[in-house]
Write an enzyme that holds these catalytic residues in place. Structure first.
Site, mmCIF file in Angstrom:
data_model
loop_
_atom_site.group_PDB
_atom_site.id
_atom_site.type_symbol
_atom_site.label_atom_id
_atom_site.label_comp_id
_atom_site.label_asym_id
_atom_site.label_seq_id
_atom_site.Cartn_x
_atom_site.Cartn_y
_atom_site.Cartn_z
ATOM 1 N N SER A 1 7.810 10.486 -1.478
ATOM 2 C CA SER A 1 7.541 11.655 -0.498
ATOM 3 C C SER A 1 6.911 11.283 0.690
ATOM 4 C CB SER A 1 6.617 12.143 -1.135
ATOM 5 O OG SER A 1 5.645 12.102 -1.963
ATOM 6 N N ASN B 1 -3.133 7.573 5.145
ATOM 7 C CA ASN B 1 -1.378 7.313 5.653
ATOM 8 C C ASN B 1 -1.083 6.803 6.787
ATOM 9 O OD1 ASN B 1 -1.067 6.825 2.471
ATOM 10 N ND2 ASN B 1 0.026 9.181 3.019
ATOM 11 N N ASP C 1 -9.842 -10.412 1.578
ATOM 12 C CA ASP C 1 -10.633 -11.910 0.201
ATOM 13 C C ASP C 1 -10.214 -13.286 1.681
ATOM 14 O OD1 ASP C 1 -7.933 -12.360 0.234
ATOM 15 O OD2 ASP C 1 -7.612 -12.265 -1.702
ATOM 16 N N HIS D 1 0.476 4.693 -2.537
ATOM 17 C CA HIS D 1 0.291 5.689 -2.090
ATOM 18 C C HIS D 1 1.161 6.156 -2.141
ATOM 19 C CE1 HIS D 1 -3.512 5.270 0.995
ATOM 20 N NE2 HIS D 1 -3.412 4.640 -0.233
ATOM 21 N N ASP D 2 2.765 6.073 -1.970
ATOM 22 C CA ASP D 2 3.809 7.048 -2.757
ATOM 23 C C ASP D 2 3.232 7.860 -4.277
ATOM 24 O OD1 ASP D 2 6.486 8.259 -2.133
ATOM 25 O OD2 ASP D 2 7.624 6.529 -3.828
ATOM 26 N N HIS E 1 -5.212 -5.688 -3.078
ATOM 27 C CA HIS E 1 -5.911 -5.723 -2.218
ATOM 28 C C HIS E 1 -6.415 -7.357 -1.698
ATOM 29 C CE1 HIS E 1 -8.230 -2.343 -2.937
ATOM 30 N NE2 HIS E 1 -7.234 -1.530 -2.770
ATOM 31 N N THR E 2 -5.696 -8.107 -2.433
ATOM 32 C CA THR E 2 -5.613 -9.793 -2.241
ATOM 33 C C THR E 2 -4.711 -9.671 -0.444
ATOM 34 O OG1 THR E 2 -5.067 -11.853 -2.920
ATOM 35 C CG2 THR E 2 -3.237 -10.448 -3.229
ATOM 36 N N ARG F 1 1.239 -1.553 -0.193
ATOM 37 C CA ARG F 1 -0.134 0.490 -0.151
ATOM 38 C C ARG F 1 1.062 0.880 -0.144
ATOM 39 N NH1 ARG F 1 -2.790 2.448 4.672
ATOM 40 N NH2 ARG F 1 -4.324 4.043 4.046
ATOM 41 N N GLU G 1 2.724 13.786 4.315
ATOM 42 C CA GLU G 1 2.319 12.870 3.593
ATOM 43 C C GLU G 1 1.938 11.560 4.948
ATOM 44 O OE1 GLU G 1 3.702 11.066 0.153
ATOM 45 O OE2 GLU G 1 4.636 13.262 -1.020
ATOM 46 N N ASP H 1 -2.778 -14.189 -3.967
ATOM 47 C CA ASP H 1 -3.384 -14.879 -5.090
ATOM 48 C C ASP H 1 -4.858 -14.507 -5.530
ATOM 49 O OD1 ASP H 1 -5.568 -15.442 -3.404
ATOM 50 O OD2 ASP H 1 -5.334 -16.988 -2.121
ATOM 51 N N THR I 1 -8.072 -15.182 1.827
ATOM 52 C CA THR I 1 -6.520 -15.178 2.045
ATOM 53 C C THR I 1 -5.607 -13.956 1.967
ATOM 54 O OG1 THR I 1 -5.873 -15.607 0.316
ATOM 55 C CG2 THR I 1 -7.393 -17.627 1.265
ATOM 56 N N VAL J 1 1.110 9.912 -5.554
ATOM 57 C CA VAL J 1 0.746 11.697 -4.375
ATOM 58 C C VAL J 1 2.547 11.874 -5.136
ATOM 59 C CG1 VAL J 1 1.418 13.347 -2.974
ATOM 60 C CG2 VAL J 1 -0.799 11.157 -2.676
#
Length: 321
Positions: free
Chosen positions: A73, A91, A241, A63-64, A189-190, A59, A85, A248, A243, A67
């Protein structure tokens, strides 16, 4: 975005072009040949002590890059005159900045003033995916670290997980990323977990006539309502999810089953432009892995700094003086 610990990493409303800087997978072959090994071992050690590290570092990369581009940053500490940031609302729950700092300290001993913090984040994002069972790819390197970091540019530029598919597609396009990149990068997002605040609007008073979002699987919706009652502790939430520690294609299977946690996740199934990709990724994990790796390379090119507007920081949490 609701700003959870693995909140949707989707795109900025400000245009950040793909970089014109030339990156190279062999950039440190002569100047610091052990760079990737040092980063990889640091990541592996940190992840073994804290299972939340992989999701947080993945993540962090998103997010880096969203922005000001991929310029580290996000790592800069706030000062009395500037809120940076990492202290922006989206964050605050990332936390694992210490892992990048540890890798940087080791690299400064091995190869002083050579490896940028932006490159460390990019390699770390690849390593947490690979070490969690996901694909491996050659990380292009040669990014420089940015000199500006402002908290005000986080919340205002990161959209809510309530975004519909048209808003998501438009936002990705502004970074030179295509529809397939949107769907494949959403697969990150897994490894994710979200606090209730990021999706509770789907569970309580969704509309004036409906309490619950009708696109949610009814059994799943009921379990979410139990996990996220109206009055709850702030740490309550849901894995994205089934797992969550394994990279996966289960995330896509959950979307097809009506169990996408974010409205933006579930919206990928509602539009003909993205539905077929979700279904393809759910069917064939190898196809998802191939496309995710390609999209991560592409994302890593967004807004890259060169020697002209960047530097190699001596410490990742502060610009050089």
């Amino acid at each position: 975005m609701g700003y959870s610990s693995a909140t949707a990493f989707f795109l900025l409303l400000v245009v950040i072009p793909l970089s014109t800087a030339i990156l190279d997978s062999h950039y440190y072959d002569k100047s610091c040949p052990q760079a990737e090994h040092i980063i990889s071992e640091t990541i592996r050690n940190a992840s073994s002590h804290d299972p939340k590290v992989p999701a947080r570092l993945l993540r962090m990369f998103f997010h880096d890059c969203f922005v000001r581009g991929c310029d580290a940053s996000i790592l800069v500490d706030s000062t009395p005159g500037n809120k940076a940031e990492k202290d922006g609302q989206p964050n605050i729950s990332i936390r694992s900045f210490y892992v990048i700092e540890e890798a940087k300290a080791k690299l400064e001993k091995a190869c002083p003033r050579t490896v940028s913090c932006a490159d460390i984040i990019a390699v770390a994002a690849r390593d947490v995916v690979t070490q969690s069972g996901g694909p491996k790819w050659e990380v292009l390197k040669g990014r420089k670290d940015g000199k500006i970091s402002k908290a005000s540019e986080t919340k205002s530029n990161l959209p809510a997980p309530t975004f519909n598919i048209t808003q998501l597609i438009q936002s990705f396009a502004k970074r030179g990323l295509e529809i397939k990149d949107l769907v494949s990068l959403s697969g990150g997002h897994t490894l994710g977990f979200s606090h209730c605040s990021s999706f509770e609007s789907r569970l309580h008073k969704f509309t004036s006539k409906l309490d619950v979002d009708p696109t949610l699987n009814s059994t799943f919706a009921e379990s979410l309502r139990k996990s996220c009652p109206k009055h709850r502790n702030s740490s309550a939430g849901q894995f994205l999810d089934t797992t969550s520690s394994k990279f996966d294609n289960d995330y896509y299977k959950q979307i097809i089953a009506g169990k996408g946690v974010f409205g933006s996740d579930q919206s990928l199934l509602k539009d003909y432009r993205t539905k077929w990709i979700v279904e393809s990724f759910a069917r064939e994990e190898k196809f998802f892995f191939k496309e995710f790796a390609a999209s991560m390379v592409k994302l890593g090119n967004v807004g890259v700094k060169s020697d002209v507007d960047g530097e190699v920081r001596l410490k990742c949490n502060a610009v050089n003086h």
